[in-house]
Design a protein around this motif. Structure first.
Motif, PDB file in Angstrom:
ATOM      1  N   TYR A   1       0.871  -1.176   0.000  1.00 19.98           N
ATOM      2  CA  TYR A   1       0.000   0.000   0.000  1.00 19.98           C
ATOM      3  C   TYR A   1       0.906   1.223   0.000  1.00 19.98           C
ATOM      4  O   TYR A   1       2.074   1.143   0.362  1.00 19.98           O
ATOM      5  CB  TYR A   1      -0.972   0.004   1.171  1.00 19.98           C
ATOM      6  CG  TYR A   1      -0.357   0.169   2.536  1.00 19.98           C
ATOM      7  CD1 TYR A   1       0.000  -0.956   3.285  1.00 19.98           C
ATOM      8  CD2 TYR A   1      -0.166   1.424   3.098  1.00 19.98           C
ATOM      9  CE1 TYR A   1       0.561  -0.827   4.538  1.00 19.98           C
ATOM     10  CE2 TYR A   1       0.397   1.569   4.358  1.00 19.98           C
ATOM     11  CZ  TYR A   1       0.759   0.438   5.079  1.00 19.98           C
ATOM     12  OH  TYR A   1       1.315   0.569   6.324  1.00 19.98           O
ATOM     13  N   GLU A   2       0.340   2.358  -0.410  1.00 12.57           N
ATOM     14  CA  GLU A   2       1.138   3.567  -0.567  1.00 12.57           C
ATOM     15  C   GLU A   2       0.623   4.668   0.348  1.00 12.57           C
ATOM     16  O   GLU A   2      -0.578   4.939   0.394  1.00 12.57           O
ATOM     17  CB  GLU A   2       1.081   4.030  -2.027  1.00 12.57           C
ATOM     18  CG  GLU A   2       1.990   5.205  -2.342  1.00 12.57           C
ATOM     19  CD  GLU A   2       2.046   5.495  -3.826  1.00 12.57           C
ATOM     20  OE1 GLU A   2       1.590   4.642  -4.614  1.00 12.57           O
ATOM     21  OE2 GLU A   2       2.540   6.571  -4.199  1.00 12.57           O
ATOM     22  N   GLY A   3       1.543   5.278   1.053  1.00 11.77           N
ATOM     23  CA  GLY A   3       1.164   6.373   1.928  1.00 11.77           C
ATOM     24  C   GLY A   3       0.442   5.877   3.158  1.00 11.77           C
ATOM     25  O   GLY A   3       0.656   4.764   3.643  1.00 11.77           O
TER      26      GLY A   3
ATOM     27  N   TRP B   1      -2.352   4.262   5.382  1.00 13.16           N
ATOM     28  CA  TRP B   1      -3.189   3.115   5.042  1.00 13.16           C
ATOM     29  C   TRP B   1      -4.647   3.528   4.903  1.00 13.16           C
ATOM     30  O   TRP B   1      -5.210   4.241   5.729  1.00 13.16           O
ATOM     31  CB  TRP B   1      -3.075   2.037   6.126  1.00 13.16           C
ATOM     32  CG  TRP B   1      -3.803   0.789   5.722  1.00 13.16           C
ATOM     33  CD1 TRP B   1      -3.319  -0.242   4.981  1.00 13.16           C
ATOM     34  CD2 TRP B   1      -5.173   0.474   6.005  1.00 13.16           C
ATOM     35  NE1 TRP B   1      -4.298  -1.178   4.796  1.00 13.16           N
ATOM     36  CE2 TRP B   1      -5.450  -0.777   5.403  1.00 13.16           C
ATOM     37  CE3 TRP B   1      -6.189   1.120   6.695  1.00 13.16           C
ATOM     38  CZ2 TRP B   1      -6.688  -1.390   5.484  1.00 13.16           C
ATOM     39  CZ3 TRP B   1      -7.430   0.520   6.776  1.00 13.16           C
ATOM     40  CH2 TRP B   1      -7.683  -0.731   6.176  1.00 13.16           C
ATOM     41  N   SER B   2      -5.251   3.028   3.870  1.00 16.05           N
ATOM     42  CA  SER B   2      -6.674   3.177   3.653  1.00 16.05           C
ATOM     43  C   SER B   2      -7.061   2.150   2.605  1.00 16.05           C
ATOM     44  O   SER B   2      -6.194   1.535   1.976  1.00 16.05           O
ATOM     45  CB  SER B   2      -7.038   4.582   3.161  1.00 16.05           C
ATOM     46  OG  SER B   2      -6.523   4.785   1.848  1.00 16.05           O
TER      47      SER B   2
ATOM     48  N   SER C   1      -5.500   3.044  -0.656  1.00 12.17           N
ATOM     49  CA  SER C   1      -4.041   3.018  -0.757  1.00 12.17           C
ATOM     50  C   SER C   1      -3.497   1.621  -1.039  1.00 12.17           C
ATOM     51  O   SER C   1      -2.325   1.464  -1.355  1.00 12.17           O
ATOM     52  CB  SER C   1      -3.417   3.549   0.533  1.00 12.17           C
ATOM     53  OG  SER C   1      -3.554   2.609   1.589  1.00 12.17           O
TER      54      SER C   1
END
Length: 125
Positions: free
Chosen positions: A101-103, A105-106, A109
């Motif tokens: 995931y990027e950035g 977490w969500s 992402s």
């Protein structure tokens, strides 16, 4: 190639409960996101619930908050406990996992690369 196998779909009456399970196999990298999506006929696919593996972070769609619970009982198995089911919950439910995931977490992402074949949930009124 990672494989995801879903279990637990079926038909219930409104107000009933179902528990979906998803087992991930043949992976070489641990998944960091595990999630459930659903798609009803004529509608776009939507994220229902997700978790960040090994962490307390979770996501729930507003429509299922308080009724659905996502959980993990091993690093390759995720469940979706669904209670107080409504006819609007009728859909094909898909398990998905992401190795990255990027950035922050969500749900958005997570790089969901692997998907199961889906399991049908039908709720009658």
């Amino acid at each position: 190639q990672v494989q995801l196998m879903e279990f637990g779909g079926g038909s219930v009456q409104a107000g009933g409960s179902l528990r979906l399970s998803c087992v991930e196999s043949r992976r070489s990298v641990r998944s960091v996101c595990m999630a459930w999506f659903r798609q009803a006929p004529g509608k776009e696919r939507e994220g229902v619930a997700a978790l960040r593996t090994g962490q307390p972070d979770t996501y729930y769609a507003d429509s299922v908050k308080g009724r659905f619970t996502i959980s993990q009982d091993s690093d390759n198995t995720v469940h979706l406990q669904m209670t107080s089911l409504e006819p609007e919950d009728t859909a094909m439910y898909y398990c998905a996992t992401a190795p990255t995931y990027e950035g922050a977490w969500s749900l958005g992402s997570c790089d969901f690369r692997f998907w199961g074949q889906g399991t049908q949930v039908t709720v009658s009124s």
